[in-house]
Design a protein around this motif. Structure first.
Motif, PDB file in Angstrom:
ATOM      1  N   UNK A 267       0.665  -1.111   0.310  1.00 36.87           N
ATOM      2  CA  UNK A 267       0.432   0.103   0.051  1.00 36.87           C
ATOM      3  C   UNK A 267       1.177   1.308   0.201  1.00 36.87           C
ATOM      4  N   UNK A 268       0.421   2.840  -0.695  1.00 39.36           N
ATOM      5  CA  UNK A 268       1.164   3.530  -0.970  1.00 39.36           C
ATOM      6  C   UNK A 268       0.180   4.048   0.767  1.00 39.36           C
ATOM      7  N   UNK A 269       0.639   4.290   1.958  1.00 41.28           N
ATOM      8  CA  UNK A 269       0.306   5.426   2.814  1.00 41.28           C
ATOM      9  C   UNK A 269      -0.528   6.769   2.512  1.00 41.28           C
ATOM     10  N   UNK A 270      -1.423   6.777   3.201  1.00 35.56           N
ATOM     11  CA  UNK A 270      -2.226   8.251   2.575  1.00 35.56           C
ATOM     12  C   UNK A 270      -0.891   9.315   3.022  1.00 35.56           C
ATOM     13  N   UNK A 271      -0.169   9.098   3.863  1.00 38.27           N
ATOM     14  CA  UNK A 271       0.484  10.490   3.491  1.00 38.27           C
ATOM     15  C   UNK A 271       1.714  10.966   2.761  1.00 38.27           C
ATOM     16  N   UNK A 272       1.941   9.553   1.563  1.00 38.85           N
ATOM     17  CA  UNK A 272       2.158   9.661   0.544  1.00 38.85           C
ATOM     18  C   UNK A 272       3.740   8.407   1.247  1.00 38.85           C
ATOM     19  N   UNK A 273       3.852   8.003  -0.412  1.00 42.33           N
ATOM     20  CA  UNK A 273       5.591   7.083  -0.624  1.00 42.33           C
ATOM     21  C   UNK A 273       6.453   7.948  -1.399  1.00 42.33           C
ATOM     22  N   UNK A 274       7.501   7.181  -1.496  1.00 38.08           N
ATOM     23  CA  UNK A 274       8.442   8.114  -2.220  1.00 38.08           C
ATOM     24  C   UNK A 274       8.646   7.075  -4.102  1.00 38.08           C
ATOM     25  N   UNK A 275       8.146   7.627  -4.723  1.00 36.31           N
ATOM     26  CA  UNK A 275       9.128   7.230  -6.096  1.00 36.31           C
ATOM     27  C   UNK A 275      10.732   7.619  -5.989  1.00 36.31           C
ATOM     28  N   UNK A 276      11.091   6.592  -6.630  1.00 35.59           N
ATOM     29  CA  UNK A 276      12.387   6.766  -7.204  1.00 35.59           C
ATOM     30  C   UNK A 276      12.592   5.429  -9.000  1.00 35.59           C
ATOM     31  N   UNK A 277      14.032   6.401  -9.091  1.00 34.43           N
ATOM     32  CA  UNK A 277      14.295   6.248 -10.616  1.00 34.43           C
ATOM     33  C   UNK A 277      15.841   5.513 -10.376  1.00 34.43           C
ATOM     34  N   UNK A 278      15.912   4.676 -11.144  1.00 37.98           N
ATOM     35  CA  UNK A 278      17.287   3.957 -11.561  1.00 37.98           C
ATOM     36  C   UNK A 278      17.157   4.551 -12.290  1.00 37.98           C
ATOM     37  N   UNK A 279      18.442   5.403 -12.654  1.00 41.15           N
ATOM     38  CA  UNK A 279      18.739   6.147 -14.060  1.00 41.15           C
ATOM     39  C   UNK A 279      19.542   5.437 -14.551  1.00 41.15           C
ATOM     40  N   UNK A 280      19.680   5.338 -16.417  1.00 38.37           N
ATOM     41  CA  UNK A 280      20.902   4.531 -17.521  1.00 38.37           C
ATOM     42  C   UNK A 280      21.200   7.066 -17.547  1.00 38.37           C
ATOM     43  N   UNK A 281      22.944   5.913 -17.141  1.00 40.79           N
ATOM     44  CA  UNK A 281      24.103   7.017 -17.698  1.00 40.79           C
ATOM     45  C   UNK A 281      25.283   6.719 -17.906  1.00 40.79           C
ATOM     46  N   UNK A 282      26.132   7.724 -18.798  1.00 42.96           N
ATOM     47  CA  UNK A 282      27.166   6.596 -18.888  1.00 42.96           C
ATOM     48  C   UNK A 282      29.065   7.934 -18.516  1.00 42.96           C
ATOM     49  N   UNK A 283      29.920   7.207 -17.617  1.00 39.77           N
ATOM     50  CA  UNK A 283      30.620   8.020 -16.869  1.00 39.77           C
ATOM     51  C   UNK A 283      31.872   9.062 -18.392  1.00 39.77           C
ATOM     52  N   UNK A 284      32.187   9.840 -17.603  1.00 37.78           N
ATOM     53  CA  UNK A 284      32.831  10.598 -18.691  1.00 37.78           C
ATOM     54  C   UNK A 284      34.142   9.538 -19.350  1.00 37.78           C
ATOM     55  N   UNK A 285      34.340   9.057 -19.178  1.00 36.25           N
ATOM     56  CA  UNK A 285      35.474   8.138 -19.312  1.00 36.25           C
ATOM     57  C   UNK A 285      34.732   6.841 -20.332  1.00 36.25           C
ATOM     58  N   UNK A 286      33.226   7.574 -20.593  1.00 38.92           N
ATOM     59  CA  UNK A 286      33.458   6.000 -22.072  1.00 38.92           C
ATOM     60  C   UNK A 286      34.095   5.445 -22.958  1.00 38.92           C
ATOM     61  N   UNK A 287      34.522   4.412 -23.145  1.00 33.83           N
ATOM     62  CA  UNK A 287      35.125   4.223 -24.855  1.00 33.83           C
ATOM     63  C   UNK A 287      34.052   3.865 -25.589  1.00 33.83           C
ATOM     64  N   UNK A 288      33.057   3.464 -25.057  1.00 31.44           N
ATOM     65  CA  UNK A 288      32.078   2.984 -26.247  1.00 31.44           C
ATOM     66  C   UNK A 288      30.174   4.237 -26.165  1.00 31.44           C
TER      67      UNK A 288
END
Length: 384
Positions: A267-288
């Motif tokens: 259940x999402x409680x009446x006071x609220x819940x948390x929504x989060x995202x697992x995000x795709x990203x690239x390190x600045x040193x990515x070779x590809x």
């Protein structure tokens, strides 16, 4: 906004305090991507359970594009992952991966503010522009999606075992009820724990102040000191609530959705819940990076995202996937149809606007605020 509109917006204004050198402009993005071309391979770091066991999505991508992928479940915990990659990125060295998936929390902000991430070229993300939900775009933790796009999202709410809990669970306050002494599970993660402490007080975590954090700490400390909390969990709460070691606990929506036990509810409680995202990203040193951003965009085509959603069971950033799952359900065998029908209509995977309205994200913390925030909430699970 579409890719072209996003580029225009960036050209007009930088993003203060981002990218390690003050701002990121469209000129910075153009400079990063200038002259880069695909090499036909990607090294991808992700969390466990975020890809089919047979890697069918990766195989489909390789078949369509010719780009091979080395996929590793290398990320077990955000802080540990950051600890592994910080030194090489600070030295502008490779971490061995072109693509990684990081939650929009403390470590994500550190990666951005320290300038460790590659800026995204949205001209190369047409599927994201066309198919991403409004909730996947322009979030407070990454305005204009300069560095990231969501892989999946999830909801932190309350799971409870109806074999032992005989009243409706509707409120965060029930996690603090002495009648459940020794039968409540809380999360050890400081942002998850802090959010629920603040929500219990009616505080919006996204807009919270340091004084709000301290008020929430006292509520959480009282809960702990009264013996209400059995344990502060990282992952093991699902087994605990299923067995009845705890009767109600903070929980992630996808974990509960995949349970076969009919006794465990979410259940999402009446006071609220948390929504989060697992995000795709690239390190600045990515070779590809060219190959990596192609995969990121490929995953936003609904027909490519649907099989992942059917496997992962978390909130997809591609709303059009719901119609594909409905179609799959209509054409499914008698054995598979009930599961697909359930998935297509689940508010845990496709929240309604009313349900979204109850959800809050983490407070975006600057590097200067991180140690102060951690000091406030880490003491709870550590017994201080």
């Amino acid at each position: 906004m579409g890719a072209a509109a996003g580029a225009a917006a960036l050209a007009g204004c930088g993003i203060p305090g981002r990218g390690g050198n003050g701002i990121v402009t469209q000129a910075d993005i153009d400079e990063y991507w200038h002259g880069r071309s695909g090499k036909g391979h990607i090294n991808w770091a992700n969390w466990p359970g975020y890809m089919e066991d047979d890697r069918s999505t990766i195989k489909a991508f390789t078949k369509e594009t010719g780009i091979s992928v080395t996929y590793k479940e290398a990320i077990q915990e955000a802080a540990d992952w950051f600890g592994k990659i910080q030194a090489p990125l600070a030295a502008n060295q490779s971490i061995g991966f072109d693509l990684m998936v990081v939650t929009n929390g403390i470590q994500f902000t550190e990666l951005v503010e320290l300038g460790y991430l590659a800026p995204l070229d949205h001209h190369r993300l047409p599927n994201f522009a066309r198919y991403a939900s409004a909730k996947a775009k322009n979030r407070a933790y990454d305005r204009n999606n300069i560095f990231s796009i969501p892989y999946v999202s999830g909801i932190t709410g309350i799971a409870y075992n109806s074999k032992y809990v005989k009243e409706p669970i509707t409120s965060i306050q029930q996690l603090f009820d002495p009648k459940y002494k020794g039968r409540v599970g809380m999360m050890s993660d400081s942002q998850e724990l802090g959010n629920f402490g603040m929500l219990a007080l009616g505080i919006d975590p996204e807009k919270s102040t340091e004084d709000d954090w301290k008020r929430a700490r006292e509520v959480l400390r009282s809960q702990r000191d009264k013996g209400i909390v059995r344990k502060y969990y990282e992952q093991g709460y699902i087994d605990a609530v299923t067995k009845g070691d705890v009767w109600l606990t903070m929980a992630w929506s996808g974990d509960v959705y995949t349970l076969s036990s009919p006794d465990v509810k979410f259940v999402v409680p009446k006071e609220g819940g948390t929504i989060w995202s697992d995000c795709m990203m690239m390190p600045k040193t990515a070779a590809n990076p060219v190959d990596a951003i192609r995969l990121m965009d490929w995953l936003y085509a609904p027909q490519n995202n649907a099989p992942l959603t059917e496997y992962i069971n978390y909130v997809t950033p591609v709303p059009a996937v719901q119609d594909i799952i409905r179609k799959d359900a209509a054409e499914a065998s008698a054995k598979d149809k009930p599961d697909l029908d359930r998935l297509a209509t689940s508010p845990l995977v496709f929240p309604s606007p009313e349900e979204y309205a109850k959800l809050r994200t983490y407070r975006s913390l600057s590097n200067a605020e991180v140690p102060r925030y951690q000091k406030v909430f880490q003491t709870i699970s550590q017994g201080a």
